[in-house]
Design an enzyme around this catalytic site. Sequence first.
Site, PDB file in Angstrom:
ATOM      1  N   VAL A 103       0.813  -1.207   0.000  1.00 37.82           N
ATOM      2  CA  VAL A 103       0.000   0.000   0.000  1.00 37.82           C
ATOM      3  C   VAL A 103       0.856   1.270   0.000  1.00 37.82           C
ATOM      4  CG1 VAL A 103      -0.213  -0.026   2.534  1.00 37.82           C
ATOM      5  CG2 VAL A 103      -1.913   1.178   1.153  1.00 37.82           C
ATOM      6  N   ASP A 104       1.988   1.255   0.691  1.00 30.06           N
ATOM      7  CA  ASP A 104       2.801   2.463   0.810  1.00 30.06           C
ATOM      8  C   ASP A 104       3.364   2.914  -0.533  1.00 30.06           C
ATOM      9  OD1 ASP A 104       2.392   2.421   3.584  1.00 30.06           O
ATOM     10  OD2 ASP A 104       4.094   1.076   3.875  1.00 30.06           O
ATOM     11  N   SER A 105       3.954   1.986  -1.278  1.00 32.60           N
ATOM     12  CA  SER A 105       4.543   2.359  -2.565  1.00 32.60           C
ATOM     13  C   SER A 105       3.465   2.710  -3.584  1.00 32.60           C
ATOM     14  CB  SER A 105       5.441   1.234  -3.099  1.00 32.60           C
ATOM     15  OG  SER A 105       4.714   0.031  -3.280  1.00 32.60           O
ATOM     16  N   GLY A 142       7.986   4.149  -1.270  1.00 33.45           N
ATOM     17  CA  GLY A 142       7.012   4.260  -0.205  1.00 33.45           C
ATOM     18  C   GLY A 142       7.622   4.245   1.181  1.00 33.45           C
ATOM     19  N   LEU A 163      10.628  -4.568  -8.692  1.00 24.56           N
ATOM     20  CA  LEU A 163      11.915  -5.255  -8.725  1.00 24.56           C
ATOM     21  C   LEU A 163      11.725  -6.729  -8.398  1.00 24.56           C
ATOM     22  CD1 LEU A 163      14.266  -2.693  -6.932  1.00 24.56           C
ATOM     23  CD2 LEU A 163      13.591  -2.839  -9.333  1.00 24.56           C
ATOM     24  N   CYS A 172      12.722 -10.431   3.596  1.00 21.69           N
ATOM     25  CA  CYS A 172      11.951 -10.821   2.413  1.00 21.69           C
ATOM     26  C   CYS A 172      12.470 -12.102   1.768  1.00 21.69           C
ATOM     27  CB  CYS A 172      11.936  -9.677   1.400  1.00 21.69           C
ATOM     28  SG  CYS A 172      13.534  -9.297   0.625  1.00 21.69           S
ATOM     29  N   CYS A 203      19.858  -3.283   1.264  1.00 20.63           N
ATOM     30  CA  CYS A 203      19.048  -3.229   0.043  1.00 20.63           C
ATOM     31  C   CYS A 203      18.844  -1.782  -0.401  1.00 20.63           C
ATOM     32  CB  CYS A 203      17.713  -3.915   0.273  1.00 20.63           C
ATOM     33  SG  CYS A 203      16.659  -4.006  -1.198  1.00 20.63           S
TER      34      CYS A 203
END
Length: 380
Positions: free
Chosen positions: A11-13, A125, A32, A193, A101
């Site tokens: 949602v943020d990005s 985001g 990505l 991740c 990252c």
Amino acid sequence: MRVLAAMSGGVDSAVAAARAVDAGHDVVGVHLALSTAPGALRTGSRGCCSREDAGDARRAADVLGIPFYVWDFADRFKDDVIDEFVAAYAAGQTPNPCLTCNEKIKFSALSERAVALGFDAVATGHYARLDNGELRRAVDEDKDQSYVLAVLTPQQLSRAMFPIGDTPKDQIRAEAAARQLSVANKPDSHDICFIPTGDTRAFLGATIGVRPGKVVDADSGAELGDHEGVHGFTIGQRKGLGIDAPAADGKPRYVTEIDPDSGTVTVGSSEHLQVWTIVARRAIWTSGTTPTEPFEAMVQVRAHGGLALADVEPLDGDGTDGVEGPAFRIRLRSPLTGVARGQAAVLYRPDAEAGDLVLGSGRIAVTGSVPGELATSAGK
């Protein structure tokens, strides 16, 4: 401006990309692909690199009416983030892969490609703010990510945009729903991740293998147990120590020191965790100018927590303090606990009026447990 919006599928990005569009920029979305197994599905709310996430990002781009692409950065991600993560744990350190990252993928490899293709900036985001090129904490302190962005150079910050840093998270979700973005109620990603199971010890064990060692007592030096590798431990760890008998005083034991050369993991009381001095290497100064005199700063040593007032002294990095290259020495006004080598020490302005301003950062290399004195080796 031509803006490349990095869209993770969250949602943020998605809202960050939407705000870039609203601002009148020529926006292109990109997801990505960082996983070497792109067909993998996410597990629960972990991760941000799965096939489902790519699909969520594409649907958000369609709603916004912007072009969308998927770029394969899996090899670069493995070399620069995963391999460094594994090597750091093998060396008895506790790395932050999100920080790496940002430093090497999102604002280095991605930004470089964006500039080569004619983009002026990369929008993400992240919860942080930029004010005349200066990095500041986000308005939402609980979501603030300035800590993991403090490794960015002034040049990298000049090509960055953080459109949501001035808004609390609950309002971002409400905005996403109003924009009819399907990710409005999508759970936040968490943990690492590339370890979707969340079991870091199992991942490292399968990658590094068994390297037996001893667990010893900090006071007596007595052997308390065996372990299969220092990669299974981090400073301040309390559970999973492999010790059968309780401490003589009945108090909890914590990991206080890790020696990767001998394979020794030292455990002790909470008092043994206190750190008063730190030397940080790979210093980055957000202003672009290296300080020449000691100064006062608030120091943060973990992504969430570990904050104390300190006196900071820039070092020339000649190796006398256990580090080479740009570095700084920190003398804390009050002790911190759980300070692990490999983590970042991020410096903020100490005053209340501008205490959200990032001054610089470095990677923790040496810690000391005596006020005003430093250890002479890479360990505590």
